[in-house]
Design a protein around this motif. Sequence first.
Motif, PDB file in Angstrom:
ATOM      1  N   ALA A  28       0.837  -1.205   0.000  1.00  0.00           N
ATOM      2  CA  ALA A  28       0.000   0.000   0.000  1.00  0.00           C
ATOM      3  C   ALA A  28       0.872   1.255   0.000  1.00  0.00           C
ATOM      4  CB  ALA A  28      -0.936   0.000   1.207  1.00  0.00           C
ATOM      5  N   ALA A  29       1.971   1.208   0.728  1.00  0.00           N
ATOM      6  CA  ALA A  29       2.896   2.347   0.760  1.00  0.00           C
ATOM      7  C   ALA A  29       3.472   2.602  -0.623  1.00  0.00           C
ATOM      8  CB  ALA A  29       4.009   2.081   1.774  1.00  0.00           C
ATOM      9  N   ARG A  30       3.888   1.542  -1.273  1.00  0.00           N
ATOM     10  CA  ARG A  30       4.453   1.689  -2.625  1.00  0.00           C
ATOM     11  C   ARG A  30       3.401   2.215  -3.604  1.00  0.00           C
ATOM     12  NH1 ARG A  30       6.831  -3.072  -0.631  1.00  0.00           N
ATOM     13  NH2 ARG A  30       9.054  -2.801  -0.319  1.00  0.00           N
ATOM     14  N   ALA A  31       2.180   1.692  -3.491  1.00  0.00           N
ATOM     15  CA  ALA A  31       1.096   2.142  -4.383  1.00  0.00           C
ATOM     16  C   ALA A  31       0.786   3.611  -4.155  1.00  0.00           C
ATOM     17  CB  ALA A  31      -0.143   1.281  -4.166  1.00  0.00           C
ATOM     18  N   ALA A  32       0.808   4.042  -2.892  1.00  0.00           N
ATOM     19  CA  ALA A  32       0.519   5.458  -2.584  1.00  0.00           C
ATOM     20  C   ALA A  32       1.583   6.357  -3.199  1.00  0.00           C
ATOM     21  CB  ALA A  32       0.442   5.671  -1.074  1.00  0.00           C
ATOM     22  N   VAL A  33       2.839   5.906  -3.181  1.00  0.00           N
ATOM     23  CA  VAL A  33       3.913   6.695  -3.790  1.00  0.00           C
ATOM     24  C   VAL A  33       3.765   6.704  -5.310  1.00  0.00           C
ATOM     25  CG1 VAL A  33       6.411   6.821  -4.148  1.00  0.00           C
ATOM     26  CG2 VAL A  33       5.480   6.437  -1.845  1.00  0.00           C
TER      27      VAL A  33
END
Length: 85
Positions: free
Chosen positions: A73-78
């Motif tokens: 989710a962190a990677r997707a948000a970035v």
Amino acid sequence: MATDDATPSDEEVVETAAEAAEGLVFSRLATGDVDDLDVTVTFEEGVLDVDVYVHAPDADADVDQVAEDAALAARAAVDDLFADE
């Protein structure tokens, strides 16, 4: 906020990733079930590194899967942050 050239700052990238990871963890686990949460995010020279550690021995969910999903989710948000440039 993004810099003048609309590229997100390193700080903005790190904050976005950390908030997304924490948000996912607490959307799946009750706050009271989480004994320890450590989200480590670095963004250097265009490389994002996200590590999520969750210690929640009383949680009903698969805590390891929650930690993996939080990192994703962190990677997707970035990715979304850069797509919005």
